[in-house]
Design a protein around this motif. Structure first.
Motif: not given
Length: 278
Positions: A106-113, A118-125, A214-221
């Motif tokens: 969105x206006x920012x980005x963040x990822x969650x698995x 487990x729950x893991x948050x990525x990015x969103x800084x 930048x986005x695709x490596x986060x999806x692969x992670x």
């Protein structure tokens, strides 16, 4: 705010003001309580029923220990409540409480698995050090690209010209805008990037391609962390989805529900835990 009964029936919904804990914790909690009361009222209930509610709160900043500590120290009129970041409740909602990974674009980005227990948050800084590919990031990159074109270092494509037109062709006006702009202000330029990229403008295409790098490596992670599927959320998501690499695109699914349903899933967990501890 959405309220459901134990059997899943909708009691009511209501819209409230901001619940941004960083803008004031007490004000945010007052908004949550007032909005919950209005949602109860939509179903014929009232303030007295707040004490019967088990609540799941998804709030930005809830993963900051000091924020969570301060919130839990405040008295709330609910039977019990659980607290997670808004990204986690969005992930719960997208996969109906099951396993999966979300990319909030969105206006920012963040990822969650949520996978493998487990729950893991990525990015969103934030856009200064993170949020690559967000609307804000695209807008900032658009200004940089336009300024290079103005200097003659890059071609003055129709995209660059459209960006410069927003500022009457003035580099000084762009600098003044950027000096005080918030992420949402930068984000207002993102539609220009997408519209011109879809017309084949090479400068706009370059910005989108860089964002995908930048986005695709986060999806692969997220896949490495065990996510069996991916859901893309946020205003930029529909524009990115057809541009993903085929192997990633094949794993993208439509979200089963929204963040409010994720909050309700958390509330059910709170209720079950309260029942076991009673």
């Amino acid at each position: 705010m959405r309220v459901r009964s134990l059997d899943g029936m909708l009691v009511g919904e209501a819209q409230g003001g901001t619940a941004n804990v960083f803008a004031g914790l007490d004000a945010a909690l007052a908004t949550i309580v007032a909005t919950t009361e209005r949602a109860l009222g939509a179903g014929g209930l009232g303030a007295v029923d707040l004490a019967r509610c088990h609540v799941g709160l998804g709030l930005a900043g809830a993963n900051v220990p000091a924020v969570a500590e301060a919130l839990h120290a405040r008295p709330l009129p609910f039977a019990a409540f659980g607290l997670e970041t808004d990204a986690v409740t969005a992930c719960r909602g997208a996969f109906a409480g099951g396993e999966g990974g979300i990319a909030i674009l969105g206006t920012g980005t963040a990822y969650c698995v949520r996978a493998r227990g487990a729950q893991t948050l990525l990015g969103g800084w934030g856009m200064l050090v993170s949020d690559q590919g967000s609307g804000a990031d695209l807008g900032r990159r658009a200004l940089a690209e336009a300024l290079m074109a103005l200097d003659g270092a890059r071609p003055l494509t129709p995209f660059c010209a459209a960006v410069l037109d927003r500022f009457d062709g003035s580099a000084g006006a762009i600098v003044e805008f950027a000096r005080t702009a918030l992420p949402r202000d930068f984000g207002t330029l993102a539609p220009l990037v997408w519209d011109h990229a879809e017309r084949g403008d090479p400068a706009a295409e370059r910005l989108v391609a860089a964002a995908l790098v930048d986005i695709e490596p986060m999806l692969r992670r997220m896949l490495e962390l065990g996510s069996p599927a991916l859901a893309l959320l946020g205003g930029q998501a529909p524009r990115y989805r057809p541009r993903l690499s085929p192997d990633l695109a094949a794993l993208v699914v439509e979200p089963a529900g929204d963040a409010m349903e994720g909050g309700i899933d958390l509330a059910r967990e709170v209720y079950r835990t309260a029942g076991r501890s009673a």
